[in-house]
Design an enzyme around this catalytic site. Sequence first.
Site, PDB file in Angstrom:
ATOM      1  CG  ASP A   1      -4.987   2.319   2.608  1.00  0.00           C
ATOM      2  OD1 ASP A   1      -5.943   1.551   2.855  1.00  0.00           O
ATOM      3  OD2 ASP A   1      -4.029   1.995   1.891  1.00  0.00           O
TER       4      ASP A   1
ATOM      5  CB  THR B   1      -3.540   0.761  -2.755  1.00  0.00           C
ATOM      6  OG1 THR B   1      -4.237  -0.214  -1.972  1.00  0.00           O
ATOM      7  CG2 THR B   1      -3.147   1.908  -1.854  1.00  0.00           C
TER       8      THR B   1
ATOM      9  CG  HIS C   1      -2.089  -0.912   1.085  1.00  0.00           C
ATOM     10  ND1 HIS C   1      -3.395  -0.480   1.084  1.00  0.00           N
ATOM     11  CD2 HIS C   1      -2.157  -2.258   0.931  1.00  0.00           C
ATOM     12  CE1 HIS C   1      -4.223  -1.517   0.941  1.00  0.00           C
ATOM     13  NE2 HIS C   1      -3.485  -2.606   0.849  1.00  0.00           N
TER      14      HIS C   1
END
Length: 205
Positions: A119, A141, A16
């Site tokens: 994220d 991602t 990530h």
Amino acid sequence: MKKAELVFIPRPSISHLVSTVEVAKLLVDRDERLSITFLIMKINFDPKVDTFIDSVSTARNRIRFNHLTKYEPDPNQPNNFFVSLIESQKPNVKEEVSRLVSRSESSPGLPTLAGFVLDKFCTSMIDVANEFGVPSYIFLTSSAASLGLQFYVQALHDEQKVDPTEFKGSDAELVMPCLANPLPAKLLPSVMLNKKMAANSHQSS
């Protein structure tokens, strides 16, 4: 010319982190007024992460990395590890961002906080961004096809009341707008075919 600062909070794993940093590089290369600070949550020592961060820090002076206090997981709650990690880091994130804001306010030439880039596993950090009065942006991602697949399966569950775990071992084929060809249902990601994991996913959606 007003300068801006974005705070990036990636999931603490090399897969990530790398893709998120690549996006950060594109952003700072497009606009010299932009700076980015990564807040890194450390779980276990990973030399790949440290080596990668060192290489980026050397090559890009407008991308910085701040390491948050290491989180010690509760061995009695292994299933809630990542949720606990994010919640425990909220005070540390708030403290780090407060420092950024204080420095900016004391030196007019420094960039001002413009937003958080999170994220998809760190969305509860939106609460912290809201405290600072700045917007949050979610960075995925994985691929667009992966996101489309998740939306498709979620819609099956919510709108058509289809339990995706029933596709385990099935010969059915699923036609999805995000894929050029039908997908054999038994090839869905394992998390979608596992009753316990799928239930947790739907509850958090």
